[in-house]
Design an enzyme around this catalytic site. Structure first.
Site, mmCIF file in Angstrom:
data_model
loop_
_atom_site.group_PDB
_atom_site.id
_atom_site.type_symbol
_atom_site.label_atom_id
_atom_site.label_comp_id
_atom_site.label_asym_id
_atom_site.label_seq_id
_atom_site.Cartn_x
_atom_site.Cartn_y
_atom_site.Cartn_z
ATOM 1 N N LEU A 112 88.953 74.546 105.430
ATOM 2 C CA LEU A 112 88.106 71.854 105.650
ATOM 3 C C LEU A 112 88.144 71.699 107.030
ATOM 4 O O LEU A 112 86.724 71.354 107.058
ATOM 5 C CB LEU A 112 89.043 71.486 104.330
ATOM 6 C CG LEU A 112 88.995 72.425 103.245
ATOM 7 C CD1 LEU A 112 89.830 70.704 102.350
ATOM 8 C CD2 LEU A 112 87.733 72.259 102.418
ATOM 9 N N GLY A 113 88.547 72.236 107.637
ATOM 10 C CA GLY A 113 88.895 71.732 108.945
ATOM 11 C C GLY A 113 90.372 72.173 109.664
ATOM 12 O O GLY A 113 91.316 72.504 109.192
ATOM 13 N N GLY A 166 92.933 70.248 113.186
ATOM 14 C CA GLY A 166 93.385 69.015 113.520
ATOM 15 C C GLY A 166 94.856 70.057 115.040
ATOM 16 O O GLY A 166 94.859 70.979 114.813
ATOM 17 N N GLY A 167 94.898 68.185 115.243
ATOM 18 C CA GLY A 167 96.118 69.238 116.306
ATOM 19 C C GLY A 167 97.354 69.425 116.068
ATOM 20 O O GLY A 167 97.692 70.833 116.083
ATOM 21 N N VAL A 200 93.434 72.538 106.943
ATOM 22 C CA VAL A 200 93.769 72.260 106.198
ATOM 23 C C VAL A 200 92.148 73.340 105.713
ATOM 24 O O VAL A 200 91.132 72.954 105.767
ATOM 25 C CB VAL A 200 93.172 71.301 105.919
ATOM 26 C CG1 VAL A 200 93.260 70.308 104.430
ATOM 27 C CG2 VAL A 200 93.774 70.096 106.228
ATOM 28 N N ASP A 203 96.365 56.621 113.509
ATOM 29 C CA ASP A 203 95.620 57.682 113.400
ATOM 30 C C ASP A 203 94.676 57.271 111.990
ATOM 31 O O ASP A 203 94.083 58.195 111.240
ATOM 32 C CB ASP A 203 95.338 58.910 113.633
ATOM 33 C CG ASP A 203 94.563 59.682 114.419
ATOM 34 O OD1 ASP A 203 94.037 59.354 114.487
ATOM 35 O OD2 ASP A 203 94.868 61.463 113.797
#
Length: 455
Positions: free
Chosen positions: A12-13, A15-16, A20, A140
């Site tokens: 799904l994605g 990040g740092g 996910v 965030d």
């Protein structure tokens, strides 16, 4: 591929802090979001492994203890092959996708109807008020961290940068590490991320609401030099000087001049909406609800009825969409109510359900729903079908402003994000957002509404 007991269905994605995945629970088959600790190369350079694990565990604990309808729920935490992961609720849409924000964050985005934008902002403020009462600052808040359910409810996610009041570890910023997202983070957060309070999150909500209502970011240098936010009222008839004052407060450079709490900001927003509703009512007294708008050039014969498979790189051309995935021509429909739960579009000859499915459903369930309409001969017909992107696009209107809210709407607004019969791949299909006027795609397991068509 499996992570622990869960079958991974796709990425799904990233990040740092981690990645996910969309995953499936054993036995029940329920779709969930699985977040695994998988730091970026830069994060590994800045932060020790033990600190990363401590942050990851902290995110799960924070989300797990905050029981609130606008905060995504955590269902499980485990370790697989030495790597920690946790399980969250899964949602198909997020605000970033809805407004059309891309990797070029500063590029213009889609505007949302005022009522929709205010609803999303208000729900976010409710979530933040709960967090701040618990002594937690998110740090965030941005469109891609606001998930949207099938019922248009906001679910706040990604607490990896959140900080508990007074804590130094495990979520303090490492030297050289940037906390928050450019354009959305409050100015004091860049200077001293470990000392910010809830007013930093309030700043972020102000930026998001400004963008939802105007389609642009308030990035003018004046914001940082004179504490004067670029006038939102220049971008929308819905907004006046009262809204400009509101944004001056929400995004004040000095935190002391902002709203003191998320609840105070929500109260101020509610008051503005009441004034706006009075403006709409006054506008409606003078508007001609039958005023004609210039028709779009259309021919019923050119509205495609057969489904197509359109890849991402060719969809804008095939469907006739602009850079923000909106139909090139809107407002072509000329609807007439038939009195039997259907409307006919005089411009195209199509007959539509006036409402549609009572519940959001998967793409496969959408086909089953249409089959049930034909089985029961809804409105006396048995040739209902799932519409194409072209057909649903013919119903799209411009997002309403002031007087447009006065004009009676014949189609039920409860069915807004609608499945089409067109596919992107064997696992994804295209949908149309009626009120926001854009075309998008999602996994076929996502749940959207159905409005069947015939003719």
């Amino acid at each position: 591929m499996k992570i622990g007991r869960y079958t991974v269905c796709g990425l799904l994605g990233r990040g740092g802090m981690g990645a996910v995945f969309k995953a499936r629970q054993p036995v029940t088959g329920r779709i969930v979001a699985l977040k695994v600790l998988k730091p970026s190369d830069m994060m590994e350079m800045l932060v020790e492994q033990d600190e990363l694990i401590a942050r990851f565990e902290s995110e799960a604990r924070i989300m797990g203890k905050l029981d609130h309808p606008n905060i995504a729920a955590i269902w499980d935490y485990d370790i697989a092959d030495g790597t920690p992961f946790f399980i969250m609720e899964y949602f198909c849409r997020n605000l970033g996708m809805v407004i059309g924000e891309s990797y070029r964050v500063e590029a213009p985005t889609r505007k949302l109807p005022l009522t929709t934008a205010v609803s999303y902002a208000s729900q976010t403020l409710d979530a933040l008020y709960r967090m701040h009462q618990a002594g937690i600052v998110h740090r965030d808040v941005k469109p891609f961290n606001l998930m949207i359910t099938g019922l248009d409810e906001i679910k706040l996610i990604d607490f990896g940068l959140s900080r508990l009041r007074g804590e130094v570890q495990p979520t303090s910023a490492a030297k050289g590490e940037r906390i928050g997202s450019p354009y959305y983070a409050a100015p004091e957060q860049e200077a001293a991320p470990d000392s910010v309070d809830g007013r930093a999150d309030i700043f972020s909500v102000g930026v998001m609401l400004y963008r939802m209502l105007t389609g642009v970011l308030p990035t003018d240098e004046a914001l940082y030099t004179n504490n004067v936010v670029p006038r939102a009222s220049q971008y929308s008839l819905d907004l006046d000087s009262e809204w400009d004052t509101f944004f001056d407060t929400a995004m004040a450079f000095d935190p002391e001049k902002r709203f003191s709490t998320a609840k105070e900001m929500r109260t101020a927003l509610n008051a503005l909406v009441e004034i706006w509703r009075e403006r709409v009512d006054n506008e409606c007294r003078f508007i001609d609800e039958f005023a004609e708008t210039p028709p779009c050039p259309t021919d019923a014969s050119v509205l495609r009825t057969e489904p197509v498979k359109a890849r991402l790189d060719e969809a804008q051309r095939i469907f006739g969409l602009d850079s923000l995935w909106r139909p090139d021509c809107v407002g072509m429909a000329d609807l007439v109510e038939n009195g039997d739960g259907t409307v006919t579009d005089a411009a195209t000859g199509k007959m539509w359900q006036q409402s549609g499915s009572e519940f959001a459903c998967t793409w496969d369930e959408a086909h089953a729903y249409v089959a049930s309409l034909n089985e029961q001969k809804f409105a006396g017909y048995d040739n209902w079908r799932l519409p194409t992107v072209d057909e649903l696009s013919s119903l799209v209107q411009e997002p309403p402003e002031l007087g447009a809210f006065c004009i009676p709407q014949l189609l039920d607004s409860a069915q807004d994000t609608l499945w089409t019969c067109d596919t992107k791949s064997y696992m994804a299909a295209w949908f149309v957002s009626a009120s926001m006027g854009f075309v998008g795609w999602q996994d076929m397991t996502c749940q959207f509404a159905v409005r069947a068509v015939r003719g």
